[in-house]
Design a protein around this motif. Structure first.
Motif, mmCIF file in Angstrom:
data_model
loop_
_atom_site.group_PDB
_atom_site.id
_atom_site.type_symbol
_atom_site.label_atom_id
_atom_site.label_comp_id
_atom_site.label_asym_id
_atom_site.label_seq_id
_atom_site.Cartn_x
_atom_site.Cartn_y
_atom_site.Cartn_z
ATOM 1 N N PHE A 1 0.996 -1.233 -0.096
ATOM 2 C CA PHE A 1 -0.125 0.105 -0.123
ATOM 3 C C PHE A 1 0.854 1.285 -0.188
ATOM 4 O O PHE A 1 0.435 2.370 0.305
ATOM 5 N N ARG A 2 2.128 1.046 -0.336
ATOM 6 C CA ARG A 2 3.017 2.306 -0.532
ATOM 7 C C ARG A 2 3.695 2.242 -1.770
ATOM 8 O O ARG A 2 4.320 3.168 -2.275
ATOM 9 N N MET A 3 3.456 1.152 -2.579
ATOM 10 C CA MET A 3 4.192 1.216 -3.969
ATOM 11 C C MET A 3 3.404 2.047 -4.902
ATOM 12 O O MET A 3 2.055 1.995 -4.951
ATOM 13 N N ASN A 4 3.980 2.817 -5.654
ATOM 14 C CA ASN A 4 3.282 3.576 -6.748
ATOM 15 C C ASN A 4 2.915 2.785 -8.038
ATOM 16 O O ASN A 4 3.741 3.152 -9.103
ATOM 17 N N ASN B 1 -0.997 2.689 -3.862
ATOM 18 C CA ASN B 1 -0.431 3.548 -2.831
ATOM 19 C C ASN B 1 -1.475 4.437 -2.085
ATOM 20 O O ASN B 1 -2.230 5.241 -2.792
ATOM 21 N N VAL B 2 -1.598 4.332 -0.773
ATOM 22 C CA VAL B 2 -2.573 5.202 0.042
ATOM 23 C C VAL B 2 -1.811 6.209 0.717
ATOM 24 O O VAL B 2 -2.589 6.992 1.357
ATOM 25 N N LEU B 3 -0.391 6.313 0.621
ATOM 26 C CA LEU B 3 0.201 7.462 1.266
ATOM 27 C C LEU B 3 -0.034 8.720 0.668
ATOM 28 O O LEU B 3 -0.369 8.847 -0.643
ATOM 29 N N GLY B 4 -0.275 9.686 1.304
ATOM 30 C CA GLY B 4 -0.697 11.092 1.009
ATOM 31 C C GLY B 4 -2.062 11.296 0.597
ATOM 32 O O GLY B 4 -2.666 12.510 0.354
ATOM 33 N N ARG B 5 -3.140 10.225 1.281
ATOM 34 C CA ARG B 5 -4.363 10.300 0.868
ATOM 35 C C ARG B 5 -5.118 11.261 2.134
ATOM 36 O O ARG B 5 -4.631 11.469 3.128
ATOM 37 N N ASP B 6 -5.984 12.167 1.487
ATOM 38 C CA ASP B 6 -6.667 13.238 2.583
ATOM 39 C C ASP B 6 -7.626 12.364 3.103
ATOM 40 O O ASP B 6 -8.780 12.040 2.564
ATOM 41 N N MET B 7 -7.596 12.034 4.321
ATOM 42 C CA MET B 7 -8.578 11.124 4.964
ATOM 43 C C MET B 7 -9.829 12.083 5.461
ATOM 44 O O MET B 7 -10.690 11.341 5.745
ATOM 45 N N ASN C 1 -13.340 7.259 4.286
ATOM 46 C CA ASN C 1 -12.587 6.050 4.435
ATOM 47 C C ASN C 1 -11.999 5.383 3.025
ATOM 48 O O ASN C 1 -12.439 5.586 1.999
ATOM 49 N N LEU C 2 -10.864 4.669 3.518
ATOM 50 C CA LEU C 2 -10.151 3.870 2.214
ATOM 51 C C LEU C 2 -11.078 2.523 2.081
ATOM 52 O O LEU C 2 -11.432 2.005 3.068
ATOM 53 N N LYS C 3 -11.144 2.230 0.877
ATOM 54 C CA LYS C 3 -11.849 1.051 0.555
ATOM 55 C C LYS C 3 -11.195 0.434 -0.681
ATOM 56 O O LYS C 3 -10.586 1.079 -1.663
ATOM 57 N N VAL C 4 -11.586 -0.982 -0.730
ATOM 58 C CA VAL C 4 -10.732 -1.822 -1.961
ATOM 59 C C VAL C 4 -11.868 -1.316 -3.149
ATOM 60 O O VAL C 4 -12.926 -1.093 -2.759
ATOM 61 N N GLY D 1 -14.446 1.222 -3.597
ATOM 62 C CA GLY D 1 -13.480 2.296 -3.292
ATOM 63 C C GLY D 1 -12.391 2.389 -4.633
ATOM 64 O O GLY D 1 -12.701 1.882 -5.563
ATOM 65 N N ASP D 2 -11.306 2.951 -4.165
ATOM 66 C CA ASP D 2 -10.270 3.327 -4.995
ATOM 67 C C ASP D 2 -9.018 2.903 -4.775
ATOM 68 O O ASP D 2 -7.853 3.470 -5.117
ATOM 69 N N VAL D 3 -9.017 1.693 -3.771
ATOM 70 C CA VAL D 3 -7.433 0.959 -3.615
ATOM 71 C C VAL D 3 -7.482 -0.196 -4.067
ATOM 72 O O VAL D 3 -8.312 -1.038 -3.781
ATOM 73 N N ASP D 4 -6.517 -0.533 -4.736
ATOM 74 C CA ASP D 4 -6.334 -2.041 -5.284
ATOM 75 C C ASP D 4 -5.769 -2.768 -4.189
ATOM 76 O O ASP D 4 -4.743 -2.625 -3.357
ATOM 77 N N ALA D 5 -6.575 -3.969 -3.884
ATOM 78 C CA ALA D 5 -6.352 -5.136 -2.910
ATOM 79 C C ALA D 5 -5.250 -5.900 -3.432
ATOM 80 O O ALA D 5 -4.899 -5.925 -4.587
ATOM 81 N N ILE D 6 -4.390 -6.445 -2.341
ATOM 82 C CA ILE D 6 -3.170 -7.490 -2.651
ATOM 83 C C ILE D 6 -3.723 -8.565 -3.461
ATOM 84 O O ILE D 6 -4.767 -9.031 -2.875
ATOM 85 N N THR D 7 -3.265 -8.930 -4.607
ATOM 86 C CA THR D 7 -3.693 -9.982 -5.228
ATOM 87 C C THR D 7 -3.837 -11.288 -4.669
ATOM 88 O O THR D 7 -3.009 -11.797 -3.778
ATOM 89 N N ALA D 8 -5.024 -11.611 -4.477
ATOM 90 C CA ALA D 8 -5.436 -12.886 -3.892
ATOM 91 C C ALA D 8 -5.674 -13.037 -2.342
ATOM 92 O O ALA D 8 -5.385 -13.903 -1.522
#
Length: 216
Positions: A137-140, A145-151, A155-158, A163-170
């Motif tokens: 969750f810090r990889m560009n 990457n969720v770092l720098g998000r304005d909370m 909330n953060l969601k996959v 949401g707009d955060v890619d989940a870890i594969t599998a």
């Protein structure tokens, strides 16, 4: 039979002495290792706080306080200050929703609620899958990457949950759990006046009471 009876008190006495001596030795070893273990734990905590907050020159650990989350429990907040000015905070968060059980993380925010960094303190997720959360969750890459998000924007969601955060594969369950820990951290952070540790709701109630008294 008589021989057994005559030796029984001696056997009991010997066992008692052995237990007392063994207990004394264990207590001595414990006392000698307690201080180094505590010092190591404090060092790890200080480093975790430093890793996720802006530069500070106070001691966040001595100014820590508990704050309620949106789930009704409480998390510990470590306020970071530079020359007396509040610059952000580290929140020791957790979630029970991990694939392998409880996940513990340290999450850092700046004074405006931006997610600065995180570090995973403890987890039991599957190696090669959920365990990737420390770096994933810090990889560009894509929407990882969720770092720098304005909370303050929510909330953060996959992506599977809208949401707009890619989940870890599998490892969607682990990903949801990690984001849940981050969201819980922010809910506690947002519910307080981070500079004083006072509950935002308590402050509002106090203001209301004071205004009511003036009106009367």
């Amino acid at each position: 039979m008589k021989r057994l009876q005559s030796n029984l008190p001696n056997m009991f006495l010997s066992l008692t002495i052995i237990c007392i001596v063994s207990g004394a030795i264990l207590a001595s070893v414990n006392m000698k290792t307690l201080a180094p273990i505590k010092a190591t734990q404090e060092k790890i905590l200080q480093q975790a706080i430093k890793d996720v907050t802006p530069e500070f020159n106070n001691n966040p650990a001595t100014e820590a306080y508990m704050a309620a989350t949106s789930d009704g429990d409480s998390l510990k907040i470590y306020p970071a200050k530079k020359d007396g000015q509040f610059v952000g905070a580290a929140i020791e968060s957790n979630t029970e929703k991990g694939f392998g059980g409880k996940i513990e993380v340290m999450v850092g925010f700046d004074a405006k609620g931006k997610l600065l960094n995180y570090t995973v303190l403890k987890h039991s997720e599957t190696p090669g899958l959920g365990a990737k959360m420390q770096d994933w969750f810090r990889m560009n890459k894509n929407k990882q990457n969720v770092l720098g998000r304005d909370m303050t924007k929510g909330n953060l969601k996959v992506t599977k949950d809208g949401g707009d955060v890619d989940a870890i594969t599998a490892a969607t369950i682990s990903s949801r759990a990690f984001l849940n820990a981050v969201n819980r951290a922010y809910s506690a952070y947002a519910a307080t006046d981070a500079q004083s540790g006072a509950s935002a709701q308590a402050a509002a109630d106090s203001t209301s009471i004071n205004q009511g008294g003036q009106q009367q």
